[in-house]
Design an enzyme around this catalytic site. Structure first.
Site, PDB file in Angstrom:
ATOM      1  N   ASP A   1       0.813  -1.216   0.000  1.00 18.36           N
ATOM      2  CA  ASP A   1       0.000   0.000   0.000  1.00 18.36           C
ATOM      3  C   ASP A   1       0.845   1.264   0.000  1.00 18.36           C
ATOM      4  O   ASP A   1       0.456   2.278  -0.575  1.00 18.36           O
ATOM      5  CB  ASP A   1      -0.937  -0.001   1.212  1.00 18.36           C
ATOM      6  CG  ASP A   1      -2.204  -0.788   0.938  1.00 18.36           C
ATOM      7  OD1 ASP A   1      -2.119  -1.782   0.190  1.00 18.36           O
ATOM      8  OD2 ASP A   1      -3.262  -0.431   1.468  1.00 18.36           O
TER       9      ASP A   1
ATOM     10  N   CYS B   1       0.635  -7.866   5.381  1.00 23.31           N
ATOM     11  CA  CYS B   1       0.270  -6.496   5.063  1.00 23.31           C
ATOM     12  C   CYS B   1      -1.205  -6.313   4.706  1.00 23.31           C
ATOM     13  O   CYS B   1      -1.976  -7.259   4.697  1.00 23.31           O
ATOM     14  CB  CYS B   1       1.215  -5.935   4.018  1.00 23.31           C
ATOM     15  SG  CYS B   1       2.860  -5.622   4.736  1.00 23.31           S
ATOM     16  N   ASP B   2      -1.540  -5.099   4.340  1.00 21.73           N
ATOM     17  CA  ASP B   2      -2.843  -4.501   4.565  1.00 21.73           C
ATOM     18  C   ASP B   2      -4.065  -5.300   4.111  1.00 21.73           C
ATOM     19  O   ASP B   2      -4.952  -5.585   4.903  1.00 21.73           O
ATOM     20  CB  ASP B   2      -2.877  -3.121   3.900  1.00 21.73           C
ATOM     21  CG  ASP B   2      -1.905  -2.155   4.553  1.00 21.73           C
ATOM     22  OD1 ASP B   2      -0.971  -2.627   5.214  1.00 21.73           O
ATOM     23  OD2 ASP B   2      -2.064  -0.945   4.395  1.00 21.73           O
ATOM     24  N   LYS B   3      -4.154  -5.650   2.831  1.00 26.25           N
ATOM     25  CA  LYS B   3      -5.355  -6.322   2.344  1.00 26.25           C
ATOM     26  C   LYS B   3      -5.177  -7.832   2.280  1.00 26.25           C
ATOM     27  O   LYS B   3      -6.141  -8.569   2.111  1.00 26.25           O
ATOM     28  CB  LYS B   3      -5.737  -5.804   0.943  1.00 26.25           C
ATOM     29  CG  LYS B   3      -5.771  -4.296   0.844  1.00 26.25           C
ATOM     30  CD  LYS B   3      -6.639  -3.668   1.911  1.00 26.25           C
ATOM     31  CE  LYS B   3      -6.466  -2.157   1.969  1.00 26.25           C
ATOM     32  NZ  LYS B   3      -5.144  -1.699   2.351  1.00 26.25           N
TER      33      LYS B   3
ATOM     34  N   GLU C   1      -6.744   4.938  -0.637  1.00 29.42           N
ATOM     35  CA  GLU C   1      -6.317   5.614   0.583  1.00 29.42           C
ATOM     36  C   GLU C   1      -5.758   6.988   0.232  1.00 29.42           C
ATOM     37  O   GLU C   1      -5.216   7.190  -0.850  1.00 29.42           O
ATOM     38  CB  GLU C   1      -5.252   4.789   1.307  1.00 29.42           C
ATOM     39  CG  GLU C   1      -5.791   3.525   1.931  1.00 29.42           C
ATOM     40  CD  GLU C   1      -4.741   2.756   2.715  1.00 29.42           C
ATOM     41  OE1 GLU C   1      -3.554   3.119   2.636  1.00 29.42           O
ATOM     42  OE2 GLU C   1      -5.105   1.792   3.399  1.00 29.42           O
TER      43      GLU C   1
ATOM     44  N   CYS D   1       5.173  -1.925   8.520  1.00 26.98           N
ATOM     45  CA  CYS D   1       5.617  -0.615   8.985  1.00 26.98           C
ATOM     46  C   CYS D   1       5.300  -0.403  10.464  1.00 26.98           C
ATOM     47  O   CYS D   1       4.315  -0.910  10.981  1.00 26.98           O
ATOM     48  CB  CYS D   1       5.011   0.474   8.114  1.00 26.98           C
ATOM     49  SG  CYS D   1       5.429   0.266   6.377  1.00 26.98           S
TER      50      CYS D   1
ATOM     51  N   SER E   1      -5.196   5.557   5.181  1.00 31.43           N
ATOM     52  CA  SER E   1      -4.245   4.624   5.749  1.00 31.43           C
ATOM     53  C   SER E   1      -4.349   4.659   7.269  1.00 31.43           C
ATOM     54  O   SER E   1      -4.781   5.658   7.853  1.00 31.43           O
ATOM     55  CB  SER E   1      -2.828   5.036   5.331  1.00 31.43           C
ATOM     56  OG  SER E   1      -1.860   4.484   6.186  1.00 31.43           O
TER      57      SER E   1
END
Length: 552
Positions: free
Chosen positions: A82, A123-125, A444, A196, A468
């Site tokens: 992302d 990570c995100d998705k 985002e 992160c 985000s």
């Protein structure tokens, strides 16, 4: 007699000789035909820092599966970073990957008749996509998150991605740092593998996953690259074989109580607003009702106990050393209920047997950072179906804000206006047509919000897109219905006065119902931005952000 297994349908009986032949071709032995077959779904890639260290974890999981008496099969899954796709067309693909990943896990698992699956993610998705698949398949499943990145270091100060790169762009634009300093920050902020370093979406979802009971205790905050993470991966591999024997499946874990517990942990941590998309989508696959009102209800009674970046000054490594998610749940014991976990232990037993090692990183309920949890749900004539804001990352003097609308039809228009200093204190930036359907993909807005913060602007931002987990300030997203669906966002004009009242949970435009109706009568459905390919299909099928942006 050997216990009947799902994988028997591809490996047992005379009629399965062709299947066995193909399995033998992979190196599987004859004795292995009597063992559970475990799919190890890995999202390793060279392009996502949170995933570059997964090769060692894959080996640990495989060793664990074989130690437990199973046979492992490594399966690759795609993903996007992302942070890298932020601020350009690539971000349109991020949220849709959640659905594609869940579908791919389902297809490969069902096609090859795995008895159980281990899902290696970070990570995100990717994490919510894998959780959705586990809930949908309802076979023994364990999530292994690869762990947070260590903090960077520059000029004797710990550094993180959002504060020291995204927001540094704003500092550079404001003339506070030069190009050399900006590049030094970029070089030092992210020192190596891992998600992160703050309570951004990846780490929020890892914590939610552990609180749901779908990963082993301590997995969410176990740091990337450490031996402890390898041990957790090995134990997860061993444990999946036991779960297959026990018949422990996600439907026994992903109960309403588990979702309530997980949302409470999310609120106590001040997590990413993206959980308001992902948790309802996971619950949908599990057959459990979770809506925005439940988020707001739990947030109102759950104090904010851990102030991790971006809102606070602590890092994920601090949370790990303070005891991680089990320690947060220890603080929340009066608010959580018993529920099963993949470890075989009840979540209450895990929480009650853990101590808080740093009472400043994880505060007590009578000494919170904020009296309410991280997310607030706002409604009003601008957001009849709801919108979300990370209230714990908003300064007290910005919790109530009123100003004229500055209307932008996409993120790029808003970013140009900010960078060209065409936005002034007191403005409310309206970025529309960035919702799930209109975007398409619900981008985002971290590039814009970070530039605003870095430049020291006192403005608010509202959008039918999303933010985000690294966003801070009065930034309200997920506004539903979105502009492309004819929601009130589509009717705002330049200069309209907008009122944000986070404590009162209100988001309104100062227009009468008659005026809104008049504007709606002359509104025309815009042409889709993308008509072909996977984004075209996504825009035709995706539902509202208020219900998790699931495909309908």
């Amino acid at each position: 007699m050997t216990k009947k297994m799902t994988s028997d349908r591809v490996k047992k009986g005379p009629e399965r000789a062709p299947s066995r032949s193909l399995l033998y071709a992979t190196g599987v032995t004859r004795r292995s035909m009597d063992r559970p077959h475990v799919g190890v779904f890995t999202s390793f890639t060279d392009i996502i820092p949170g995933h570059t260290g997964m090769r060692e974890l894959e080996r640990s999981i495989e060793k664990g599966v074989h130690s437990g008496g199973g046979v492992s099969f490594l399966v690759g899954m795609p993903g996007v970073c992302d942070g890298i796709v932020m601020g350009h067309e690539g971000m349109r693909y991020s949220l849709p990957t959640r659905e594609w990943i869940s579908d791919l896990v389902e297809a490969v698992t069902m096609g090859h008749a795995f008895d159980g699956i281990v899902l290696l993610t970070n990570c995100d998705k990717i994490s919510p996509g894998m959780l959705m698949a586990a809930a949908r398949l309802d076979i023994p499943s364990i999530i292994v998150t690869a762990g947070p990145m260590h903090s960077g270091m520059y000029k004797g100060v710990r550094r993180s991605l959002v504060r020291d790169t995204f927001e540094a762009v704003g500092h550079y634009q404001a003339g506070e740092i030069d190009e050399t300093e900006l590049e030094c920050m970029a070089l030092e902020a992210c020192p190596g593998p891992g998600s992160c370093q703050g309570m951004y979406t990846a780490n929020t979802m890892a914590c939610v996953t552990e609180a749901l009971g779908m990963s082993m205790p301590g997995c969410a905050t176990g740091l990337a690259g450490g031996a402890a993470k390898k041990r957790l991966a090995f134990e997860s591999g061993e444990r999946i074989v036991e779960m297959i024997d026990e018949g422990l499946v996600p439907s026994r874990i992903l109960t309403k109580e588990a979702f309530v517990n997980a949302i409470a942990v999310d609120m106590a941590l001040g997590g990413s607003t993206n959980t308001a998309l992902h948790v309802p989508a996971i619950a949908y696959e599990a057959g459990v009702e979770v809506d925005l009102d439940l988020f707001d209800e739990i947030s109102s009674r759950t104090p904010h106990l851990a102030n991790i970046r971006p809102g606070g000054e602590h890092f994920m490594e601090d949370l790990e050393y303070a005891g991680g998610v089990p320690a947060v749940m220890n603080r929340l014991l009066p608010l959580i209920s018993g529920s099963m976990t993949v470890s075989g232990l009840d979540i209450l037993k895990i929480a009650s047997s853990t101590e808080v090692k740093d009472p400043e990183v994880i505060r007590s309920m009578d000494n919170p950072y904020h009296s309410q949890g991280g997310i607030a749900v706002l409604r009003g004539n601008l957001a009849p179906d709801g919108s979300v804001v990370k209230q714990t990352a908003v300064a007290d003097d910005m919790l109530v804000f009123e100003g004229p609308a500055r209307v932008f039809e996409c993120e790029e228009e808003a970013m140009r206006a900010v960078m060209d200093r065409q936005v002034k204190d007191g403005d409310i930036l309206v970025i529309r047509n960035e919702g799930p359907r209109g975007g398409p993909g619900m981008r985002e807005m971290l590039s814009v919000t970070s530039a605003i913060h870095g430049m020291g602007l006192k403005v608010a931002l509202i959008t039918d897109g999303r933010f985000s987990g690294g966003t801070r300030g009065p930034c309200i997203g997920h506004i539903s219905p979105e502009a492309a669906a004819g929601g009130p966002m589509a009717l705002i004009m330049e200069g309209d006065v907008i009122t944000i009242d986070i404590p009162a949970r209100k988001l309104d435009v100062r227009l009468s119902d008659d005026e809104l109706s008049r504007r709606k009568a002359s509104w025309q459905q815009p042409e889709p931005r993308v008509k072909r390919g996977i984004l075209g299909r996504y825009s035709r099928l995706v539902g509202s952000a208020s219900t998790g942006a699931i495909l309908e």
